[in-house]
Design a protein around this motif. Structure first.
Motif, short mmCIF file in Angstrom:
data_model
loop_
_atom_site.label_atom_id
_atom_site.label_comp_id
_atom_site.label_asym_id
_atom_site.label_seq_id
_atom_site.Cartn_x
_atom_site.Cartn_y
_atom_site.Cartn_z
N LEU A 7 0.89 -1.06 -0.13
CA LEU A 7 -0.10 0.10 -0.08
C LEU A 7 0.91 1.31 0.05
N LEU A 8 1.99 1.32 0.60
CA LEU A 8 2.83 2.48 0.70
C LEU A 8 3.43 2.69 -0.86
N LEU A 9 3.94 1.56 -1.37
CA LEU A 9 4.14 1.78 -2.62
C LEU A 9 3.28 2.64 -3.76
N VAL A 10 2.00 2.51 -3.49
CA VAL A 10 1.07 3.43 -4.17
C VAL A 10 0.52 4.68 -3.57
N THR A 11 1.14 4.99 -2.29
CA THR A 11 0.52 6.17 -1.57
C THR A 11 1.61 7.01 -1.22
N ARG A 12 2.85 6.69 -1.24
CA ARG A 12 4.26 7.39 -0.72
C ARG A 12 5.02 7.80 -1.96
N SER A 13 5.25 9.22 -1.93
CA SER A 13 6.04 9.64 -3.07
C SER A 13 7.63 9.80 -2.70
N MET A 14 8.20 9.67 -3.61
CA MET A 14 9.75 9.86 -3.75
C MET A 14 10.02 11.15 -3.10
N PRO A 15 10.76 11.30 -2.04
CA PRO A 15 11.27 12.55 -1.46
C PRO A 15 12.29 13.29 -1.91
N TYR A 16 12.93 12.79 -2.74
CA TYR A 16 14.11 13.47 -3.21
C TYR A 16 14.50 12.99 -4.82
N GLY A 17 15.49 13.55 -5.32
CA GLY A 17 16.12 13.16 -6.67
C GLY A 17 15.14 13.43 -7.98
N LYS A 18 15.54 13.14 -9.00
CA LYS A 18 15.22 13.60 -10.18
C LYS A 18 13.47 13.26 -10.08
N TYR A 19 12.97 11.98 -9.57
CA TYR A 19 11.60 11.77 -9.53
C TYR A 19 11.00 12.15 -8.21
N GLY A 21 8.62 13.60 -6.10
CA GLY A 21 7.07 13.79 -5.92
C GLY A 21 6.23 12.75 -6.56
N ARG A 22 6.80 12.01 -7.29
CA ARG A 22 6.46 10.60 -7.87
C ARG A 22 5.93 9.52 -7.09
N MET A 23 4.90 8.88 -7.12
CA MET A 23 4.66 7.68 -6.42
C MET A 23 5.75 6.81 -6.69
N ILE A 24 6.20 5.82 -5.51
CA ILE A 24 7.26 5.00 -5.89
C ILE A 24 6.76 3.85 -6.69
N ALA A 25 5.53 3.65 -6.73
CA ALA A 25 5.17 2.75 -7.82
C ALA A 25 5.31 3.04 -9.09
N ASP A 26 5.59 4.17 -9.20
CA ASP A 26 5.50 4.81 -10.74
C ASP A 26 6.74 4.95 -11.09
N LEU A 27 7.66 4.81 -10.44
CA LEU A 27 9.24 5.12 -10.78
C LEU A 27 9.51 4.22 -12.03
N PRO A 28 10.26 4.84 -12.92
CA PRO A 28 10.60 4.04 -14.04
C PRO A 28 11.89 2.87 -13.78
N GLY A 29 11.76 1.85 -14.32
CA GLY A 29 12.74 0.55 -13.97
C GLY A 29 14.11 1.01 -14.17
N HIS A 30 14.48 2.08 -15.09
CA HIS A 30 15.76 2.15 -15.13
C HIS A 30 16.54 2.84 -13.77
N TYR A 31 15.48 3.57 -13.27
CA TYR A 31 15.85 4.46 -12.01
C TYR A 31 16.11 3.48 -10.89
N LEU A 32 15.05 2.45 -10.91
CA LEU A 32 15.25 1.48 -9.88
C LEU A 32 16.50 0.60 -10.05
N ASN A 33 16.93 0.19 -11.26
CA ASN A 33 17.92 -0.48 -11.42
C ASN A 33 19.39 0.43 -11.07
N TRP A 34 19.10 1.73 -11.27
CA TRP A 34 20.37 2.54 -10.99
C TRP A 34 20.64 2.25 -9.19
N PHE A 35 19.61 2.42 -8.41
CA PHE A 35 19.59 1.98 -6.98
C PHE A 35 20.26 0.72 -6.89
#
Length: 73
Positions: A7-19, A21-35
């Motif tokens: 539930l947090l994935l669809v309600t919590r937004s990214m607090p910093y970085g390029k993305y 304000g975007r919901m964690i569930a909406d982060l692009p795969g390449h950004y997650l791969n970078w992490f």
């Protein structure tokens, strides 16, 4: 993983970085791969990003759809 984490994935937004304000569930795969390569942050945010990476990497994003719908009603 705790069930509440999904539930947090669809309600919590990214607090910093390029993305910021975007919901964690909406982060692009390449950004997650970078992490994955650079290292996830400590704490809850790192845990959620790692979980989202696993979901995205394994093609399981559609499993979050019912949670999104529940949030929109």
């Amino acid at each position: 993983m705790q069930p509440e984490d999904l539930l947090l994935l669809v309600t919590r937004s990214m607090p910093y970085g390029k993305y910021k304000g975007r919901m964690i569930a909406d982060l692009p795969g390449h950004y997650l791969n970078w992490f994955t390569r650079k290292g996830f942050p400590n704490g809850e945010m790192g845990r959620l990003l790692a979980l989202m990476h696993e979901i995205d990497h394994n093609g399981l994003k559609p499993l979050l759809a019912p949670l999104r719908q529940r949030q929109n009603t």
